[in-house]
Write an enzyme that holds these catalytic residues in place. Structure first.
Site, PDB file in Angstrom:
ATOM      1  N   GLY A  11       1.494  -2.574  -6.233  1.00  0.00           N
ATOM      2  CA  GLY A  11       1.650  -3.760  -5.376  1.00  0.00           C
ATOM      3  C   GLY A  11       0.537  -3.857  -4.354  1.00  0.00           C
ATOM      4  NE  ARG A  14       1.940 -10.975  -1.885  1.00  0.00           N
ATOM      5  CZ  ARG A  14       3.053 -10.909  -1.157  1.00  0.00           C
ATOM      6  NH1 ARG A  14       2.976 -10.798   0.159  1.00  0.00           N
ATOM      7  NH2 ARG A  14       4.233 -10.970  -1.738  1.00  0.00           N
ATOM      8  CG  ASP A  64       8.073  -5.834 -13.166  1.00  0.00           C
ATOM      9  OD1 ASP A  64       8.400  -4.983 -12.312  1.00  0.00           O
ATOM     10  OD2 ASP A  64       8.775  -6.823 -13.446  1.00  0.00           O
ATOM     11  CB  SER A 142      11.884   0.890   5.172  1.00  0.00           C
ATOM     12  OG  SER A 142      12.279   0.147   6.311  1.00  0.00           O
ATOM     13  CE1 TYR A 155      12.518  -3.329   1.725  1.00  0.00           C
ATOM     14  CE2 TYR A 155      13.356  -2.611   3.853  1.00  0.00           C
ATOM     15  CZ  TYR A 155      12.300  -2.806   2.982  1.00  0.00           C
ATOM     16  OH  TYR A 155      11.027  -2.474   3.379  1.00  0.00           O
ATOM     17  CB  ALA A 157      21.130   0.896  -0.854  1.00  0.00           C
ATOM     18  CE  LYS A 159      11.357  -0.036   0.831  1.00  0.00           C
ATOM     19  NZ  LYS A 159      10.157   0.215   0.004  1.00  0.00           N
ATOM     20  CB  ILE A 188       4.218  -3.293   9.361  1.00  0.00           C
ATOM     21  CG1 ILE A 188       4.703  -1.825   9.340  1.00  0.00           C
ATOM     22  CG2 ILE A 188       2.710  -3.392   9.158  1.00  0.00           C
ATOM     23  CD1 ILE A 188       4.210  -0.941  10.466  1.00  0.00           C
TER      24      ILE A 188
END
Ligand code: NAP
Length: 247
Positions: A11, A14, A64, A142, A155, A157, A159, A188
């Site tokens: 990923g 960007r 992917d 995170s 999200y 769970a 991380k 961020i």
């Protein structure tokens, strides 16, 4: 700091991934830029051109990470191009925020499949090459995976899962000199946090001892350190880059 090392950053067209890829290339690594099928290949080519214009070396590979087969193809392409793999940065991640009462099964599954299964897929396929000659795996977690967050059960769970995965694989691979660490960014400045309303940004900032959001470079610098030989005795660690928010 990364002279002659080969690094994949998932990923990385960007955001934080691109920042890490650019910093890695500046520090001498040969970098594999990764983007998912739905993304525009031209953007990935532009990142490669940007790296090359600064004297670096890079290729772009579409995959992917939530697909077991495409993740394998990403690792295979890296090995066939550069002959080895030293650093894997599992950075690709998505959010589909919703209060649990309204969260759909699809929103839960999608976030887990990219953020957690994607880390499994790439690590699993990379491990064969890395266990031969050592390496560094860096997983993007995170602070939300440590502390939880309203509207982010899926999200958080994913991380938290990344953190457990990191520590388990660090234990399995330690003897083979493959280090596995996680970075847990706080808030961020990025597309992901640009979506937040001004009032949420204000209240979040109030809870950060350093009273500001971090920069993508703050996260990339930590990934540079963990990927480099400065961190050769660090494994199973979760480094928070959050201005002191989740102490
Ligand atoms: P971002 O700007 O949304 O970038 C995420 C990147 O991942 C994009 O290039 C995206 O490509 C790619 N991606 C999405 N699904 C993918 C898939 N299935 N396979 C391969 N690539 C995929 O996010 P970011 O803010 O840079 O965040 C990067 C990482 O840091 C994520 O893991 C995120 O959870 C974590 N993080 C971010 C923050 C923050 O404040 N920003 C805080 C804590 C943790 P497309 O754009 O084409 O979909």
């Amino acid at each position: 700091m990364l002279k002659d090392k080969v690094a994949i950053v998932t990923g990385s067209v960007r955001g934080i991934g691109k920042e890490i890829a650019m910093l890695y290339a500046e520090n001498g690594a040969k970098v594999v830029i990764n983007y998912p099928m739905h993304s525009m290949g031209q953007e990935a080519k532009d990142v490669v051109l940007e790296i090359e214009s600064k004297g670096g070396t890079a290729i772009a590979v579409c995959a992917d990470v939530s697909s077991f087969e495409e993740s394998k193809a990403l690792i295979d392409k890296t090995i066939s191009t550069y002959g080895k793999l030293d650093i894997l940065v599992n950075n690709a991640g998505i959010t589909k925020d919703m209060l649990l009462l309204r969260m759909t099964e699809e929103e839960f599954d999608k976030v887990i499949s990219v953020n957690l299964k994607g880390v499994f897929n790439c690590t699993k396929h990379a491990s064969r090459a890395m266990l031969k000659s050592g390496g560094s795996i860096i997983n993007m977690a995170s602070v939300v995976g440590i502390a939880g967050n309203v509207g982010q059960a899926n999200y958080a769970a994913s991380k938290a899962g990344v953190i457990g995965f990191t520590k388990s694989v660090a234990r399995e691979f330690g003897q083979k000199n493959v280090r596995v660490n996680a970075i847990a960014p706080g808030f961020i400045v990025s597309d992901m946090t640009d979506k937040l309303s001004d009032s949420i940004k204000e209240s979040v900032t109030g809870n950060i001892p350093m009273k500001r959001f971090g920069s993508m470079r703050d996260v990339a610098n930590t990934a540079l350190f963990l990927g480099s030989d400065l961190a050769t005795y660090i494994t199973g660690e979760v480094i928070k880059v959050d201005g002191g928010m989740a102490m």
